[in-house]
Write a protein that holds these residues in place. Structure first.
Motif, short mmCIF file in Angstrom:
data_model
loop_
_atom_site.label_atom_id
_atom_site.label_comp_id
_atom_site.label_asym_id
_atom_site.label_seq_id
_atom_site.Cartn_x
_atom_site.Cartn_y
_atom_site.Cartn_z
N VAL A 145 0.82 -1.21 0.00
CA VAL A 145 0.00 0.00 0.00
C VAL A 145 0.85 1.26 0.00
O VAL A 145 0.44 2.30 -0.56
N ARG A 146 2.04 1.22 0.57
CA ARG A 146 2.88 2.42 0.60
C ARG A 146 3.75 2.54 -0.64
O ARG A 146 3.96 3.64 -1.16
N SER A 147 4.31 1.44 -1.11
CA SER A 147 5.17 1.52 -2.29
C SER A 147 4.37 1.66 -3.57
O SER A 147 4.94 1.96 -4.62
N ALA A 148 3.04 1.49 -3.51
CA ALA A 148 2.23 1.58 -4.73
C ALA A 148 2.20 3.00 -5.28
O ALA A 148 1.97 3.19 -6.48
N ILE A 149 2.40 4.01 -4.45
CA ILE A 149 2.38 5.39 -4.93
C ILE A 149 3.79 5.91 -5.19
O ILE A 149 3.98 7.11 -5.39
N THR A 150 4.79 5.02 -5.20
CA THR A 150 6.16 5.40 -5.50
C THR A 150 6.70 4.42 -6.54
O THR A 150 5.96 3.58 -7.07
N THR A 151 7.97 4.52 -6.83
CA THR A 151 8.64 3.56 -7.72
C THR A 151 9.69 2.76 -6.97
O THR A 151 10.51 2.09 -7.60
N ARG A 152 9.66 2.82 -5.64
CA ARG A 152 10.64 2.09 -4.85
C ARG A 152 10.25 0.62 -4.72
O ARG A 152 9.07 0.28 -4.67
N PRO A 153 11.23 -0.28 -4.61
CA PRO A 153 10.92 -1.70 -4.37
C PRO A 153 10.53 -1.93 -2.92
O PRO A 153 10.75 -1.08 -2.05
N VAL A 154 9.97 -3.08 -2.67
CA VAL A 154 9.64 -3.45 -1.30
C VAL A 154 10.93 -3.75 -0.55
O VAL A 154 12.00 -3.94 -1.14
N THR A 155 10.84 -3.83 0.76
CA THR A 155 12.02 -4.08 1.59
C THR A 155 12.13 -5.56 1.92
O THR A 155 11.18 -6.33 1.77
N VAL A 156 13.32 -5.94 2.37
CA VAL A 156 13.53 -7.32 2.83
C VAL A 156 12.63 -7.61 4.02
O VAL A 156 12.12 -8.73 4.17
N TRP A 157 12.41 -6.61 4.87
CA TRP A 157 11.54 -6.78 6.04
C TRP A 157 10.13 -7.16 5.60
O TRP A 157 9.50 -8.02 6.21
N TRP A 158 9.62 -6.53 4.55
CA TRP A 158 8.26 -6.84 4.08
C TRP A 158 8.19 -8.27 3.57
O TRP A 158 7.22 -9.00 3.87
N ILE A 159 9.17 -8.71 2.81
CA ILE A 159 9.17 -10.09 2.30
C ILE A 159 9.24 -11.08 3.46
O ILE A 159 8.53 -12.11 3.45
N ARG A 160 10.08 -10.77 4.45
CA ARG A 160 10.20 -11.70 5.58
C ARG A 160 8.89 -11.85 6.33
O ARG A 160 8.54 -12.96 6.77
N HIS A 161 8.12 -10.78 6.45
CA HIS A 161 6.87 -10.83 7.20
C HIS A 161 5.70 -11.36 6.38
O HIS A 161 4.61 -11.55 6.93
N GLN A 162 5.92 -11.58 5.10
CA GLN A 162 4.88 -12.25 4.30
C GLN A 162 4.97 -13.76 4.42
O GLN A 162 4.00 -14.47 4.14
N LEU A 163 6.14 -14.27 4.83
CA LEU A 163 6.39 -15.71 4.86
C LEU A 163 6.51 -16.20 6.29
O LEU A 163 6.91 -15.45 7.20
N GLY A 164 6.17 -17.45 6.48
CA GLY A 164 6.32 -18.07 7.79
C GLY A 164 7.73 -18.55 8.05
O GLY A 164 8.09 -18.86 9.19
N ILE A 165 8.56 -18.65 7.01
CA ILE A 165 9.96 -19.08 7.11
C ILE A 165 10.81 -18.04 6.41
O ILE A 165 10.37 -17.39 5.46
N ALA A 166 12.04 -17.88 6.85
CA ALA A 166 12.96 -16.95 6.19
C ALA A 166 13.15 -17.37 4.73
O ALA A 166 13.35 -18.56 4.42
N GLY A 167 13.11 -16.40 3.83
CA GLY A 167 13.23 -16.71 2.41
C GLY A 167 14.56 -17.37 2.06
O GLY A 167 14.61 -18.28 1.22
N GLN A 168 15.66 -16.93 2.70
CA GLN A 168 16.96 -17.53 2.42
C GLN A 168 16.99 -18.99 2.86
O GLN A 168 17.63 -19.82 2.20
N HIS A 169 16.29 -19.32 3.93
CA HIS A 169 16.23 -20.71 4.40
C HIS A 169 15.53 -21.59 3.37
O HIS A 169 15.97 -22.72 3.07
N ILE A 170 14.45 -21.09 2.79
CA ILE A 170 13.73 -21.87 1.76
C ILE A 170 14.63 -22.06 0.55
O ILE A 170 14.68 -23.15 -0.06
N ARG A 171 15.34 -21.03 0.16
CA ARG A 171 16.20 -21.11 -1.03
C ARG A 171 17.32 -22.13 -0.83
O ARG A 171 17.59 -22.97 -1.71
N LEU A 172 17.99 -22.10 0.32
CA LEU A 172 19.08 -23.06 0.58
C LEU A 172 18.56 -24.49 0.57
O LEU A 172 19.22 -25.40 0.03
#
Length: 589
Positions: free
Chosen positions: A515-542
Motif C-alpha cells: 500500500v505504501r510503495s504503490a504510490i512510488t517507484t521504490r521496491p519493497v524491503t527485505v523486512w516486508w518479504i520476511r513478514h509475508q512468509l512463515g519461514i525466512a526466504g533464504q532458508h527456503i532457497r538453501l
C-alpha cells in the motif's frame, strides 16, 4: 479645514493660537503667553489651536487626516501617539479616535459597558462579564504553556498582571493565524529554479514542528514559488495516481517546508524534511517530490559514517586517523596504484566489526597501528576457528590499505593463516509451514513462497523483480532465463490479478508492491518479504538448492546453470551432499 495650513507668522513652526490670530502663544506680542487648558479635556500640554489640544482638535496632524498631508515636515513629526484606553496597547493615534482597530471593532459588536469582573476597568465586556484584554491575557498564557484556552480560568491567567503589546500586532504573534495571501497567483514553473546562495544564520535553531501545530506555521514568503511548487505536486500526483487526501497532505507539508526555510528559494534540506515525521507527515514522500522537482538537498550523513564515528570514538587519535584513511579508500575507491574499487557500506561495516575487538585491546597499550607487529596480531586472535578467521580478515583489510598508502611500515597479517571453517549444513525447512505459505489465501505470500520453493530465487532478486521480467511463461533475471513451473505461474497470475485490482493506476514497475510503495517507484524491503512468509526466504532457497543437489547426484554444472550459482557457491552444496553420503555409507557398513 480647507486650504493649506498656515503656521505662525513669527516662528513658522507652530500653529496659530486662534484661527483669526496669525501667531502662536509663544510668539504673542509682549509674550510669551501661557496657553490655556484644553476646554474639552482640560489638558495643559500639547496645545494645538482654537482652545483645543492636539488630542482633541479635529484637524491636528494624524497619519490619515487631511492636515497630515497639508502640514509641513515639522508639524508631521509632532503626531501624538498614545495607548488604547480599553486594552492599553501602545501605538494608537487619532485615526480611530484614540482606540486600536481591534477595540473599535469590539465596541461595535459588544455594546455592554461596565466594570470588568476580572480586572475592574470600565470598558466594553464579553457576555461573561470580562473585557477583551483579560481574554487576550488568557490566550497568551495558554499558548505559552501549550494548553487549550478553555483549560485556564480568567482569574488564574490575570492573577500576576497583564502583558501589554503593540497595537495591531496581536493577531500575528498571539494567535498564530496566517496573514491573507492571494490564492490566485498563477503558477510559473521558472520559480522552481533554486537559488545558488545560502543565508547565514546567527545560530542553528532546533525546529519544533509540534509547536507550529499549536501556534501556526509561518507562511511561505514568496506566493509565486508556493503556487509553482503546489502545481508541481499536482502533476506529480497525477503521474503516480494519488488520492485527493494524499495531495492535500503533501501540499500542506510543502507549505510548512517553504515557511521554515532560512534561505527562501534554496533547495530544501533533507534533514528538515525528516522533521515532518514528528507531525504525522510522510517525510519520504515529500522528499521524493522535492527530488523530482530538483529542490532537495540531501545533507544526511550516511549511516556507516555515524556508526564508524561512534565505535571508534574511544580509540587514540592517531589510530582514528589511520582508520579514517582506510574508510575513505573503502568507500570511494582509489585511482592511484594500487587501484581499488569502492566497497559497499555493508562490507565496510562487517570488516570493521570483525576487527574492532583487536583494535580496542591494542588501544590500551598502543597509540598508532604503526606499532603493531606480528606478535601483537597473534596475541589477539581468538581460538575459535570462525572468530579467528573473521578477525584476521578484518585486520588484513585494514593493514593492506594502510601499507599501500605508506601509513604503516609493514603488514603484520601478510604471512598469518587462518583457514576458513566449513560452513554448517543447511537445516531442513518445516514442510508444514512451507505448505501453508504455498496455499495461503494471501496472493503475495503464495507467489513469494512459490518462487523460492520451486526456483530458489534470491530475496534481493524478488525485491527488484519487474513486470517486464515476466513474459512467455519465463522469468528473466539478467542473463538467466528460468522456465516457470505451472504451480508458480498459477500463483503469479493470482497475485498480478490482485495487484491490478487493488492498485490499477500505480506507476511502480516492480512485481511485488504494497500500500505504501504503490504510490512510488521504490521496491519493497527485505523486512516486508520476511513478514509475508512463515519461514525466512533464504532458508527456503538453501533447502531447495540442497534438494536439487541430492536429486542430481551432486552435479555441480547442473546447479550452476539452474540456479545461477558460482563455482564456489555450488561447491558448498556438493561438499554437503558428499559428506552426507559418506557418513551414510559408513553407517551402512
Amino acid at each position: 479645514m480647507t486650504g493649506k495650513l498656515k503656521p505662525c507668522t513669527v516662528c513658522g513652526v507652530r500653529p496659530p493660537a486662534m484661527r483669526e490670530i496669525p501667531y502662536c502663544f509663544l510668539c504673542w506680542p509682549g509674550g510669551p503667553v501661557t496657553a490655556p487648558p484644553c476646554y474639552k479635556c482640560a489638558s495643559r500640554v500639547d496645545y494645538y489651536m482654537s482652545g483645543l489640544c492636539a488630542r482633541c482638535h479635529p484637524h491636528a496632524p494624524g497619519q490619515k487626516s487631511p492636515a497630515w498631508k497639508l502640514a509641513g515636515p515639522l508639524a508631521q513629526r509632532r503626531v501624538i501617539i498614545d495607548a488604547c484606553p480599553d486594552c492599553h496597547a501602545w501605538g494608537v493615534t487619532r485615526t480611530y479616535g484614540w482606540t486600536c482597530a481591534a477595540c473599535r471593532s469590539f465596541r461595535e459588536t459588544h455594546r455592554h459597558v461596565a466594570a470588568c469582573a476580572t480586572c475592574g476597568q470600565t470598558v466594553a465586556l464579553y457576555d461573561d462579564g470580562s473585557c477583551r484584554l483579560c481574554h487576550l491575557q488568557r490566550s497568551l498564557v495558554a499558548h505559552t504553556l501549550g494548553r487549550r484556552t478553555g483549560d485556564i480560568s480568567l482569574a488564574e491567567a490575570n492573577r500576576h498582571g497583564q502583558q501589554l503589546f503593540i497595537a495591531g500586532l496581536w493577531h500575528r504573534s498571539g494567535t498564530g493565524k496566517r496573514p491573507y495571501i492571494k490564492k490566485t497567483v498563477p503558477p510559473d514553473m521558472r520559480q522552481l529554479t533554486p537559488v545558488t546562495h545560502r543565508q547565514l544564520v546567527l545560530f542553528d535553531a532546533v525546529r519544533d514542528l509540534k509547536a507550529g501545530l499549536r501556534n501556526g506555521f509561518p507562511p511561505p514568503p514568496h506566493p509565486g514559488r508556493e503556487a509553482a511548487l503546489l502545481a508541481f505536486v499536482g502533476e506529480h500526483a497525477t503521474r503516480y495516481g494519488w488520492r485527493r487526501t494524499k495531495i492535500e497532505r503533501v501540499r500542506r507539508a510543502m507549505r510548512i517546508m517553504l515557511g521554515i526555510q532560512d534561505t527562501p528559494g534554496a533547495p530544501i534540506r533533507r534533514s528538515d524534511v525528516a522533521l515532518l515525521s514528528r507531525i504525522k507527515h510522510s517525510a519520504a514522500v515529500v522528499a521524493d517530490v522535492l527530488a523530482d522537482a530538483g529542490l532537495l538537498d540531501d545533507d544526511r550523513q550516511p549511516a556507516i559514517l555515524r556508526w564508524f564515528t561512534t565505535h571508534t570514538a574511544d580509540l587514540p587519535a592517531p589510530m582514528r586517523d589511520e582508520l579514517n584513511a582506510w574508510l575513505d579508500v573503502m568507500r570511494n575507491g582509489s585511482t592511484q596504484p594500487p587501484r581499488r574499487k569502492p566497497r559497499t557500506d555493508a562490507t565496510i561495516g562487517t570488516q570493521l566489526r570483525w576487527a574492532l575487538p583487536a583494535l580496542q585491546r591494542w588501544s590500551d597499550s598502543h597509540v598508532s597501528l604503526r606499532e603493531i607487529g606480528v606478535d601483537d596480531v597473534r596475541a589477539v586472535l581468538p581460538t575459535d576457528p570462525l572468530a579467528r578467521y573473521t578477525m584476521l580478515q578484518g585486520l588484513r583489510s585494514i593493514f593492506r590499505i594502510l601499507k599501500a598508502r605508506k601509513l604503516t611500515f609493514v603488514n603484520p597479517t601478510a604471512r598469518l593463516q587462518a583457514p576458513q571453517p566449513q560452513a554448517p549444513t543447511p537445516r531442513p525447512v518445516n514442510l508444514d509451514v512451507l505448505r501453508d505459505d504455498l496455499n495461503s489465501s494471501q496472493p503475495a505470500t503464495a507467489a513469494l513462497a512459490a518462487l523460492l520453493a520451486f526456483h530458489a530465487v534470491r530475496v534481493g532478486q524478488l525485491r527488484h523483480l519487474r513486470l517486464t521480467d515476466l513474459h512467455d511463461g519465463r522469468l528473466h533475471l539478467g542473463e538467466q532465463i528460468i522456465p516457470l513451473a505451472p504451480a508458480v505461474r498459477t500463483r503469479l497470475r493470482n497475485w498480478l490479478d490482485h495487484r491490478q485490482t487493488t492498485w490499477p493506476h500505480t506507476p511502480n514497475p516492480h512485481v511485488f508492491i504494497h500500500v505504501r510503495s504503490a504510490i512510488t517507484t521504490r521496491p519493497v524491503t527485505v523486512w516486508w518479504i520476511r513478514h509475508q512468509l512463515g519461514i525466512a526466504g533464504q532458508h527456503i532457497r538453501l533447502d531447495r538448492i540442497l534438494d536439487e543437489a541430492h536429486a542430481t547426484g551432486a552435479d555441480i554444472r547442473h546447479l550452476m546453470n539452474l540456479f545461477g550459482l558460482s563455482v564456489e557457491g555450488a561447491h558448498r552444496y556438493i561438499t554437503t551432499v558428499t559428506t552426507v553420503r559418506s557418513s551414510t555409507n559408513s553407517t551402512t557398513r
